[in-house]
Design a protein around this motif. Sequence first.
Motif, PDB file in Angstrom:
ATOM      1  N   ALA A  78      50.218 -48.943  67.909  1.00 31.66           N
ATOM      2  CA  ALA A  78      51.239 -49.271  68.907  1.00 31.66           C
ATOM      3  C   ALA A  78      52.267 -48.149  69.048  1.00 31.66           C
ATOM      4  N   ASP A  79      52.678 -47.566  67.919  1.00 29.09           N
ATOM      5  CA  ASP A  79      53.679 -46.491  67.975  1.00 29.09           C
ATOM      6  C   ASP A  79      53.141 -45.272  68.710  1.00 29.09           C
ATOM      7  N   LEU A  80      51.884 -44.943  68.480  1.00 30.17           N
ATOM      8  CA  LEU A  80      51.301 -43.791  69.169  1.00 30.17           C
ATOM      9  C   LEU A  80      51.102 -44.099  70.648  1.00 30.17           C
ATOM     10  N   ALA A  81      50.620 -45.310  70.939  1.00 26.18           N
ATOM     11  CA  ALA A  81      50.405 -45.709  72.334  1.00 26.18           C
ATOM     12  C   ALA A  81      51.708 -45.717  73.119  1.00 26.18           C
ATOM     13  N   ALA A  82      52.835 -46.037  72.432  1.00 25.35           N
ATOM     14  CA  ALA A  82      54.139 -46.067  73.103  1.00 25.35           C
ATOM     15  C   ALA A  82      54.559 -44.687  73.609  1.00 25.35           C
ATOM     16  N   LEU A  83      53.979 -43.643  73.060  1.00 22.53           N
ATOM     17  CA  LEU A  83      54.266 -42.277  73.524  1.00 22.53           C
ATOM     18  C   LEU A  83      53.479 -41.932  74.781  1.00 22.53           C
ATOM     19  N   GLN A  84      52.629 -42.856  75.216  1.00 20.00           N
ATOM     20  CA  GLN A  84      51.796 -42.679  76.406  1.00 20.00           C
ATOM     21  C   GLN A  84      51.004 -41.367  76.349  1.00 20.00           C
ATOM     22  N   PRO A  85      50.153 -41.241  75.343  1.00 20.91           N
ATOM     23  CA  PRO A  85      49.388 -40.002  75.191  1.00 20.91           C
ATOM     24  C   PRO A  85      48.441 -39.772  76.361  1.00 20.91           C
ATOM     25  N   THR A  86      48.204 -38.486  76.634  1.00 20.95           N
ATOM     26  CA  THR A  86      47.279 -38.093  77.694  1.00 20.95           C
ATOM     27  C   THR A  86      46.192 -37.202  77.095  1.00 20.95           C
ATOM     28  N   ALA A  87      45.247 -36.815  77.926  1.00 24.45           N
ATOM     29  CA  ALA A  87      44.148 -35.971  77.477  1.00 24.45           C
ATOM     30  C   ALA A  87      44.601 -34.567  77.110  1.00 24.45           C
ATOM     31  N   ASN A  88      45.798 -34.176  77.552  1.00 21.16           N
ATOM     32  CA  ASN A  88      46.301 -32.842  77.214  1.00 21.16           C
ATOM     33  C   ASN A  88      47.100 -32.822  75.914  1.00 21.16           C
ATOM     34  N   ASP A  89      47.370 -33.970  75.353  1.00 13.01           N
ATOM     35  CA  ASP A  89      48.164 -34.024  74.122  1.00 13.01           C
ATOM     36  C   ASP A  89      47.306 -33.716  72.895  1.00 13.01           C
ATOM     37  N   VAL A  90      47.966 -33.239  71.861  1.00 11.30           N
ATOM     38  CA  VAL A  90      47.312 -32.920  70.591  1.00 11.30           C
ATOM     39  C   VAL A  90      48.010 -33.733  69.507  1.00 11.30           C
ATOM     40  N   VAL A  91      47.272 -34.577  68.822  1.00 10.91           N
ATOM     41  CA  VAL A  91      47.832 -35.467  67.807  1.00 10.91           C
ATOM     42  C   VAL A  91      47.479 -34.939  66.426  1.00 10.91           C
ATOM     43  N   LEU A  92      48.511 -34.704  65.619  1.00 10.70           N
ATOM     44  CA  LEU A  92      48.343 -34.242  64.247  1.00 10.70           C
ATOM     45  C   LEU A  92      48.547 -35.432  63.325  1.00 10.70           C
ATOM     46  N   ALA A  93      47.464 -35.911  62.722  1.00 12.60           N
ATOM     47  CA  ALA A  93      47.495 -37.109  61.887  1.00 12.60           C
ATOM     48  C   ALA A  93      47.494 -36.695  60.417  1.00 12.60           C
ATOM     49  N   LEU A  94      48.507 -37.148  59.674  1.00 10.28           N
ATOM     50  CA  LEU A  94      48.762 -36.636  58.327  1.00 10.28           C
ATOM     51  C   LEU A  94      48.719 -37.747  57.289  1.00 10.28           C
ATOM     52  N   ALA A  95      47.879 -37.566  56.268  1.00 12.59           N
ATOM     53  CA  ALA A  95      47.817 -38.547  55.187  1.00 12.59           C
ATOM     54  C   ALA A  95      47.259 -37.869  53.946  1.00 12.59           C
ATOM     55  N   ALA A  96      48.043 -37.792  52.893  1.00 11.08           N
ATOM     56  CA  ALA A  96      47.564 -37.155  51.666  1.00 11.08           C
ATOM     57  C   ALA A  96      46.329 -37.874  51.128  1.00 11.08           C
ATOM     58  N   SER A  97      46.374 -39.187  51.085  1.00 13.37           N
ATOM     59  CA  SER A  97      45.231 -39.956  50.585  1.00 13.37           C
ATOM     60  C   SER A  97      44.042 -39.837  51.526  1.00 13.37           C
TER      61      SER A  97
ATOM     62  N   GLY B 287      50.160 -28.278  79.630  1.00 12.23           N
ATOM     63  CA  GLY B 287      51.337 -29.151  79.643  1.00 12.23           C
ATOM     64  C   GLY B 287      51.347 -30.231  78.592  1.00 12.23           C
ATOM     65  N   GLY B 288      50.372 -30.204  77.685  1.00 12.47           N
ATOM     66  CA  GLY B 288      50.304 -31.230  76.655  1.00 12.47           C
ATOM     67  C   GLY B 288      51.403 -31.129  75.613  1.00 12.47           C
ATOM     68  N   ARG B 289      51.476 -32.150  74.782  1.00  9.56           N
ATOM     69  CA  ARG B 289      52.487 -32.229  73.728  1.00  9.56           C
ATOM     70  C   ARG B 289      51.830 -32.191  72.363  1.00  9.56           C
ATOM     71  N   LEU B 290      52.616 -31.834  71.377  1.00 16.88           N
ATOM     72  CA  LEU B 290      52.227 -31.984  69.986  1.00 16.88           C
ATOM     73  C   LEU B 290      52.809 -33.305  69.499  1.00 16.88           C
ATOM     74  N   LEU B 291      51.952 -34.218  69.078  1.00 18.17           N
ATOM     75  CA  LEU B 291      52.378 -35.529  68.596  1.00 18.17           C
ATOM     76  C   LEU B 291      51.967 -35.649  67.136  1.00 18.17           C
ATOM     77  N   TYR B 292      52.917 -35.957  66.280  1.00 25.09           N
ATOM     78  CA  TYR B 292      52.670 -36.045  64.844  1.00 25.09           C
ATOM     79  C   TYR B 292      52.711 -37.506  64.404  1.00 25.09           C
ATOM     80  N   ALA B 293      51.810 -37.878  63.515  1.00 20.97           N
ATOM     81  CA  ALA B 293      51.795 -39.247  62.992  1.00 20.97           C
ATOM     82  C   ALA B 293      51.536 -39.217  61.496  1.00 20.97           C
ATOM     83  N   GLY B 294      52.393 -39.901  60.733  1.00 21.52           N
ATOM     84  CA  GLY B 294      52.201 -39.922  59.289  1.00 21.52           C
ATOM     85  C   GLY B 294      53.054 -40.979  58.629  1.00 21.52           C
ATOM     86  N   ALA B 295      52.951 -41.038  57.309  1.00 16.07           N
ATOM     87  CA  ALA B 295      53.726 -41.993  56.513  1.00 16.07           C
ATOM     88  C   ALA B 295      54.211 -41.286  55.263  1.00 16.07           C
TER      89      ALA B 295
END
Length: 294
Positions: free
Chosen positions: A118-137, A58-66
């Motif tokens: 703060a932005d990621l925490a606002a999504l209320q992540p759980t242990a079933n979520d998968v976070v894709l963190a993206l940064a070219a540098s 039941g987890g989610r795909l959560l993406y974070a980048g700039a």
Amino acid sequence: MLKTETPSTRHPDLDLYDTPDLVNAFVDDQFEAVKAVQAAAPRLAEAVERALPRIKAGGRLLYAGAGTSGRLGVLDSVELYPTFSWPRERAVAILAGGQSAMFVAVEGAEDDTAQGSADLAALQPTANDVVLALAASGGTPYVLGAIAAARAAGALTIGFANNPDAPVTAQAEIGITLDTGPEVISGSTRLKAGSAQKMALNTFSSALMVRLNKVYGNLMVDLKPTNAKLVRRALALTVRASGASEEAAKAVLAQCDHHVKVAVVALKNGVGVDEARAQLEAADGSIRRALKAA
């Protein structure tokens, strides 16, 4: 200096090229993006295998980048619904600078570690979520903040970067390095670094959807037919997958809101759409298992 920032030794006189040579320089350099993703294939496979049980639970795909990386994350997240009927609320992207940064660059937003957290925490992540963190540098503070918040919540973190030994890949549980090297235009990671990230994201999310039984053979049988083109595609896919006539496929699709998976099982198993849905549910959404169980 980061490899992505290092001036290319291949094209020091780029501004003197005639147009055909200029175009070829950009096109040829894109092959390096493919090589980078090929080299990262084992890590991508590991990421899919590690993500699968969490998403099944039941987890989610959560993406974070700039910047470009963040926009590519948004793109991957929004395309999962029409392609695989993946619920929009289970593919959510955050972008440094907020939603408006999708269309207008918000300079400086990527430097805010606390905002990323703060932005990621606002999504209320759980242990079933998968976070894709993206940064070219690989060192973007906003993304590092998101990783920290995700790990604090027990979510699986997968970091994508285009420089070796980057903080983003080191601080995530699974680090995926897409070593694309210097750009034709020095530091412009919207070029092959961005191409490699797009390929890697496509590969990860598409492979995950195959493992979630969203594909039958190599047919996208769980698409969401939201326009005339996709309605025609749903019909063509149903005919191909079931072997039924176009007339028969049309009739069954009309009964199941153009859900290709249901139509295929109904046609091949010779049952009504309600029974086809029940058979699919019992088979965890797998057309192959639903057909064998009949």
